[in-house]
Design a protein around this motif. Structure first.
Motif: not given
Ligand code: BES
Ligand code: MN
Ligand code: ZN
Length: 501
Positions: A268, A273, A280, A288, A291, A348, A352-354, A377-379, A381, A438, A467, A471
């Motif tokens: 990715k 981001d 955000k 970000m 990312d 949402n 965007e990563g996916r 660095t996708l979520t 969560a 999402i 994620a 880092w």
């Molecule tokens: N790049 C972020 C994921 C991320 C967030 C990595 C915080 C490290 C720390 C990703 O693009 C993102 O924003 N994901 C959202 C997904 C949600 C909108 C379903 C997230 O994790 O909040």
């Protein structure tokens, strides 16, 4: 830094500094004991007085040790001998190297590679020492007008092996370690660069540069118009909100036979981001810039694989874009068509990563891969679920999962599996398109992987959510270069497997 492999006794070394271990409580390691005998009990005398009891973190520098040919001896605390495992070993090496770098010893002979580490051999210990040393001394100074480098840094780190028979093993290990360390450094540098410098175009230039300097490695860049022709509507929709043009970067390494199916790694590459219209919060938004650490790691792996000239084929694919709010950006509710033909409701814009990965994963089909591994660095969560020690792993293929788990243990760059069960797929239902981007609050890392799984049905695939591992936040903020060690180990093991057959 140069690494040299050597075997020989500590009392015979003519060098700026010798490094030996001391265990808790106040027990000399066997090589420290040898040196102690040669110096007529000089070391044990000092230990007995209580200057150092051997806990990890302690170091003691001795000058003018009588009977030794060296200027200095560095004693390094190694903790309890029975408890010496992987992470203790890495900490010990880090402490030694940081101390050496600070005291102006430009050269040192290090006997820590001869400590007994539970379940680990000479090859592992040497390689880890090289990787750990480079990791410890890394600084990102490019953008500071006053560099905070050591005045007389450690330049030559001599690692010892028990006997001359082990020299060849040590050499191989140190070569591998140096290649991994260089890959990690590249990934850290790219990760640490800010979004105004490290743009998709910058990443594309880096890829070209990397290919130019290495055998068997070719770079190819697909532009917006190329992606448009391929129907990459999901990827392009993310880039619409930015003035930076998106790039699809391909690095193709052919070290193996022509007919051998390649391993494909996808990274990715969101160079910043902001979340897009689903913007955000301001706190920590600077992070970000990281990312694109998946992309950076994939570049690092290609660098290591090419440096080691591995007899295997590996292709890296990096979809790269910037995710910003703009009059032309994706809006919640927009529906886009991916290269696979499947339509996606963008509920949402921060997921965007996916969206960029799904088109890259479809593109990967044309390489007829033996396996595809994406790194992202996708979520957020994933950080909640697993913390910052392992990367999250989700896969549609059991053997690939096992290979990655085992490469993680060997390299010390670990992963932990999360379930990719059918039951979670329901969360991606959309009233207006084939799927939503999402899946709600529950199991965010898993539903993100479920989304990707809809684009990876034609091959063996694993997804790494980095994620939490790419880092470090807070005071020591900076890219880690993970999972370069993991993926390089994975590729190395596949290359060796082939040789054995
Ligand atoms: N790049 C972020 C994921 C991320 C967030 C990595 C915080 C490290 C720390 C990703 O693009 C993102 O924003 N994901 C959202 C997904 C949600 C909108 C379903 C997230 O994790 O909040
Ligand atoms: Mn996002
Ligand atoms: Zn993102």
């Amino acid at each position: 830094m140069d690494f040299i492999i050597k075997s020989g006794l500590p009392e015979k070394q003519r060098t700026a500094c010798i490094v030996v271990g001391v265990f808790e409580p106040r027990r000399l390691s066997s090589l420290a004991e040898r040196l102690d005998k040669a110096t007529r009990g000089y070391l044990s005398n000092i230990i007995r007085r209580g200057d150092l009891d051997g806990a990890i973190g302690q170091t003691l520098l001795l000058h003018n040790v009588p009977g030794a040919l060296t200027d200095r001896v560095l004693l390094v605390g190694c903790g309890r001998e029975r408890e010496l495992g992987d992470s203790q070993y890495r900490n010990i090496v880090t402490n030694a190297v940081t101390t050496l770098n600070g005291i102006g010893a430009t050269e040192a002979v290090c006997y820590l590679t001869e400590l007994n580490v539970k379940g680990r051999d000479t090859h592992w210990k040497v390689r880890q020492a090289v990787e750990t040393a480079q990791d410890a001394l890394y600084r990102f100074n490019q953008l500071k007008s006053k560099k905070d480098t050591a005045r007389r840094p450690l330049r030559k780190f001599i690692l010892t092996v028990p006997s001359r028979r082990d020299l060849a093993i040590g050499e191989v290990a140190s070569k591998e370690g140096a290649a991994v360390a260089a890959g990690v450094q590249l990934a850290k540098d790219l990760g640490n660069l800010p979004g105004n410098i490290c743009t998709p175009s910058y990443l594309a230039d880096q890829a070209k540069d990397l290919a130019k300097r290495r055998k068997h490695l070719k770079a190819e860049i697909l532009e917006e118009t190329d992606m448009d022709k391929l129907g990459m509507g999901a990827l392009l929709s993310v880039a619409k909100g930015s003035r930076q043009p998106p790039k699809l970067i391909i690095l193709d390494y052919r070290g193996g036979s022509k007919s051998a199916k390649p391993i494909v790694i996808v990274g990715k590459g969101i160079t910043f981001d902001a979340g897009g219209i689903s913007i955000k919060p301001a706190a920590a938004m600077d992070e970000m810039k990281y990312d694109m650490c998946g992309a950076a790691a994939v570049f690092g792996v290609m660098s290591a694989v090419a440096d080691l000239n591995l007899p295997i084929n590996v292709v890296a694919i990096v979809p790269s874009a910037e995710n910003l709010p703009d009059g032309n950006a994706n809006k919640p509710g927009d529906i886009v068509t991916s290269m696979s033909g499947q339509t996606i409701e963008v509920l949402n814009t921060d997921a965007e990563g996916r969206l960029i990965l799904c088109d890259a994963l479809t593109y990967a089909e044309r390489y007829q891969p033996s396996a595809v591994i994406d790194v992202a660095t996708l979520t957020g969560a994933c950080v909640v679920a697993l913390g910052r020690h392992p990367s999250g792993l989700l896969s549609n293929h059991g053997p690939l999962t096992n290979d990655l788990v085992s490469a993680g243990k060997n390299s010390g760059d670990r992963v932990w599996e999360l379930p990719l069960w059918e039951e979670y797929q329901d969360q991606l239902k959309s009233n207006f398109a084939d799927m939503a981007n999402i899946g709600g609050r529950d199991g965010g890392t898993i539903t993100a992987a479920c989304f990707l799984s809809r684009f990876t049905k034609k091959y063996n695939w694993a997804h790494l959510d980095i994620a939490g591992t790419a880092w470090v936040t807070g005071e020591k903020k900076g890219a880690t270069g993970r999972p370069v060690p993991l993926l390089t180990q994975y590729v190395l093991e596949r290359a060796q497997e082939k040789k054995r057959r």
